[in-house]
Scaffold this active site. Structure first.
Site, PDB file in Angstrom:
ATOM      1  N   LYS A 284      31.582  17.236  34.529  1.00  0.00           N
ATOM      2  CA  LYS A 284      32.238  18.076  33.532  1.00  0.00           C
ATOM      3  C   LYS A 284      31.235  18.480  32.461  1.00  0.00           C
ATOM      4  CE  LYS A 284      37.092  16.638  33.764  1.00  0.00           C
ATOM      5  NZ  LYS A 284      38.209  16.031  33.026  1.00  0.00           N
ATOM      6  N   GLU A 370      53.795  10.299  36.066  1.00  0.00           N
ATOM      7  CA  GLU A 370      54.912  10.240  35.124  1.00  0.00           C
ATOM      8  C   GLU A 370      56.077   9.414  35.647  1.00  0.00           C
ATOM      9  OE1 GLU A 370      52.596  14.036  34.480  1.00  0.00           O
ATOM     10  OE2 GLU A 370      53.494  13.032  36.217  1.00  0.00           O
ATOM     11  N   ARG A 398      59.040  15.731  35.172  1.00  0.00           N
ATOM     12  CA  ARG A 398      58.617  15.217  36.476  1.00  0.00           C
ATOM     13  C   ARG A 398      59.158  13.818  36.751  1.00  0.00           C
ATOM     14  NH1 ARG A 398      52.353  16.833  37.327  1.00  0.00           N
ATOM     15  NH2 ARG A 398      53.132  17.316  39.394  1.00  0.00           N
TER      16      ARG A 398
END
Length: 618
Positions: A284, A370, A398
């Site tokens: 990244k 989640e 979710r």
């Protein structure tokens, strides 16, 4: 910024992938360098997601160079990493508008480009979608290739593995690219890995592999022995045994910043049959040292000067709701040893960095999972612990089944600190918290609160923590009001609203932070103004009293009107046959685009002038 063709000579002649595929192979490295430089220049002047895109430059170039997009399908998961994809697919001249009202969408979006084959915002959906597209192509007899690019964070969600398990059983032609920039599932990429990847993806190995399967198909014991030998030989040099068990042919890991290596491998893999997984290692922030050193800080950036080594620090006039939650969590944990804090990979966004450092034994980051986060909390609650689940409104969607069956049905003591309620701004419709009041209000045993300012938020968190059963405190992104935050812990009376202003004929019933927008309206109309505080249970005694001398109730909320807090008031008025008219103001029945919170409230008529106009026109 507008595109400067003189600064990017190669990128200037590449507006779409067809033009990219006409370049000689030796031009891909300088093109990648230009693409990375333009991405940095563009995002630094417009704001947006940066570090993830810097890490996928070479991978994006290689994918569009080898695959015939848009006929071949390319799905990004998550969409933060797709900025280079947008630049190469007819949108580089509009990058300065990204995440702004009427500008480019922050994530891949089907309505924006034919190259965005699947709209994304939440993670871990790509493999399921790619499998559906692959099976559809097979059904229609189309020689279409389907590629899903999934980040290592997105790979932590169960949905990704559900899809892989299904795809492996169907033997469907599809390619999953695991973009690994953090996980420890692979050793550092080196010459041996790259060489081995070339062998495994090449026709020689593939022909031997498939030919051996056919020869050995009539000799099950020998076939099984050969399969296990292949598995263990590959397992000695690559960490792909797990993916092989799911039915995928694993290749990698390879250097995700070596565009030559990527194109060679992808060219080989393009014609392989069955489910394939290519494991690439990326970094990244690649190519910009501050982002490489701090990829979290440079994940989403404001406007900044790339020549400096640090991002500008914004100083809000008041603490954010996330700050208030984080401070309350630390204060509460210092007094109650039973407190447990859980988050699905939202430590920074939810304001839990301090807590994770001061109370590591009480802190659980479950990654992008989640459903697991909510049921984990239920398990803790069953053992007399006091779990607090910090979760974004749109992410709680979710885990709806777990909220109902694992928490509410068992009436367990779980506190949900729901951040990013209402419109969040630039991240758009996939991240707006437009529905939580509607989908929670219908669940038995739930208590739901919405603070009007940050001081009220602290009181509600403390109150919710001490109530029995499931409790939700939902609050928006950013700040609200300039109220002095009290450090004392204060309990609110359950279901009790707060009258802010006494007026005549019109009563404005505000749920949450839109109270500030309603105050000047109430003053101009000489209306009664109520901070309702509780969505469930409602202050029904107050509503009955107000109905005696008011002719109009105006409900105000930053949630969908359908099924929201206003609907709760409607139901009470109708059930009790009260003689009062109703006007419900909130988020309309449509997906709200991106823009600043202020711009979106103006569009929806939820700013002060809009509220006033709606009441007067009514």
């Amino acid at each position: 910024m507008t595109f400067d063709s003189s600064k990017y000579p190669l990128l200037n002649i590449v507006d779409r992938p067809e033009q990219l595929r006409q370049l000689p192979h030796e031009k891909l490295v300088p093109l990648s360098n230009e693409l990375r430089e333009y991405l940095l220049d563009s995002v630094s002047q417009s704001s947006g997601h940066l570090a993830s895109g810097l890490g996928t430059v070479e991978l994006t170039v290689a994918l569009h160079y080898i695959f015939n997009t848009p006929f071949d399908r390319l799905i990004w998961d998550v969409g933060h990493q797709a900025y280079p994809h947008k630049i190469l697919t007819e949108r580089k001249d509009k990058m300065h508008t990204i995440r702004q009202k009427n500008g480019l969408h922050p994530f891949p979006y089907r309505g924006e480009s034919q190259y965005d084959t699947f709209s994304v915002g939440h993670s871990s959906t790509s493999i399921s979608a790619a499998l559906g597209m692959s099976l559809a192509a097979k059904k229609e007899g189309k020689d279409r290739k389907v590629v899903a690019v999934i980040g290592d964070g997105a790979m932590t969600a169960g949905m990704a593995f559900e899809a892989m398990n299904h795809a492996g059983n169907l033997d469907s032609d599809m390619l999953v690219i695991l973009n690994d920039n953090e996980m420890s599932i692979s050793e550092p990429v080196g010459a041996l890995n790259n060489h081995f990847a070339r062998i495994l993806s090449g026709s020689f190995y593939s022909n031997i592999r498939e030919g051996s399967k056919k020869i050995l198909s009539g000799m099950p014991p020998v076939k099984e022995l050969a399969s296990r030998m292949e598995e263990h030989l590959k397992g000695m040099v690559i960490p792909g045994t797990f993916f092989e068990e799911l039915g995928f042919n694993y290749i990698g890991p390879i250097d995700g910043h070596d565009v030559t290596m990527l194109t060679d491998t992808l060219r080989n893999m393009r014609n392989l049959k069955g489910p394939q997984l290519l494991h690439v290692r990326t970094k990244k922030g690649k190519g910009y040292k501050p982002a490489e050193a701090d990829p979290i800080g440079y994940h989403g950036v404001p406007k900044f000067d790339p020549a400096t080594t640090r991002l500008p620090k914004s100083k809000p006039s008041a603490p954010t709701f996330s700050n208030i939650f984080g401070d309350w969590l630390c204060d509460m944990a210092a007094t109650d040893d039973k407190l447990i804090a859980i988050t699905p990979a939202m430590r920074e966004g939810s304001g839990m960095v301090r807590f994770s450092k001061e109370f590591p034994e009480k802190y659980f980051d479950v990654a992008i999972a989640e459903q697991h986060a909510v049921t984990l909390a239920a398990g803790f609650a069953c053992e007399d612990q006091k779990p607090v689940v910090a979760i974004y409104s749109s992410f709680l969607q979710r885990a709806y089944d777990q909220l109902i069956h694992d928490v509410a049905l068992q009436n367990l003591d779980v506190l949900f600190a729901i951040d990013r309620a209402g419109v969040v701004g630039a991240d758009g419709e996939t991240h707006h918290g437009s529905y939580d009041l509607s989908f929670m209000r219908c669940i038995p045993n739930m208590v739901i609160m919405a603070p009007s300012d940050t001081n009220e938020c602290r009181k509600m968190l403390y109150t919710g923590y001490h109530l029995a059963g499931p409790v939700a405190v939902r609050y928006p992104r950013g700040t609200a009001g300039d109220a002095q935050v009290e450090k004392e812990m204060t309990l609110l009376e359950l279901g009790k609203a707060n009258q802010v202003r006494e007026g005549e004929k019109i009563a404005i019933l505000s749920f949450g932070t839109l109270l500030g927008n309603a105050k000047p309206v109430a003053d101009e109309l000489n209306a009664t103004l109520i901070d309702m505080r509780f969505i469930k249970p409602l202050d029904t005694n107050l509503l009955s009293t107000l109905a005696e001398d008011h002719t109009l109730f105006v409900t105000l909320e930053d949630n969908a009107i359908m099924g929201g807090a206003g609907s709760a008031v409607n139901e009470f008025i109708q059930a009790n046959k009260l003689e009062v008219k109703l006007l419900n103001l909130g988020i309309p029945d449509e997906f709200i685009k991106h823009g600043t919170q202020q711009e979106l409230n103006e569009v929806m008529g939820l700013d002060s002038q809009g509220i006033l106009n709606r009441i007067k026109s009514w």
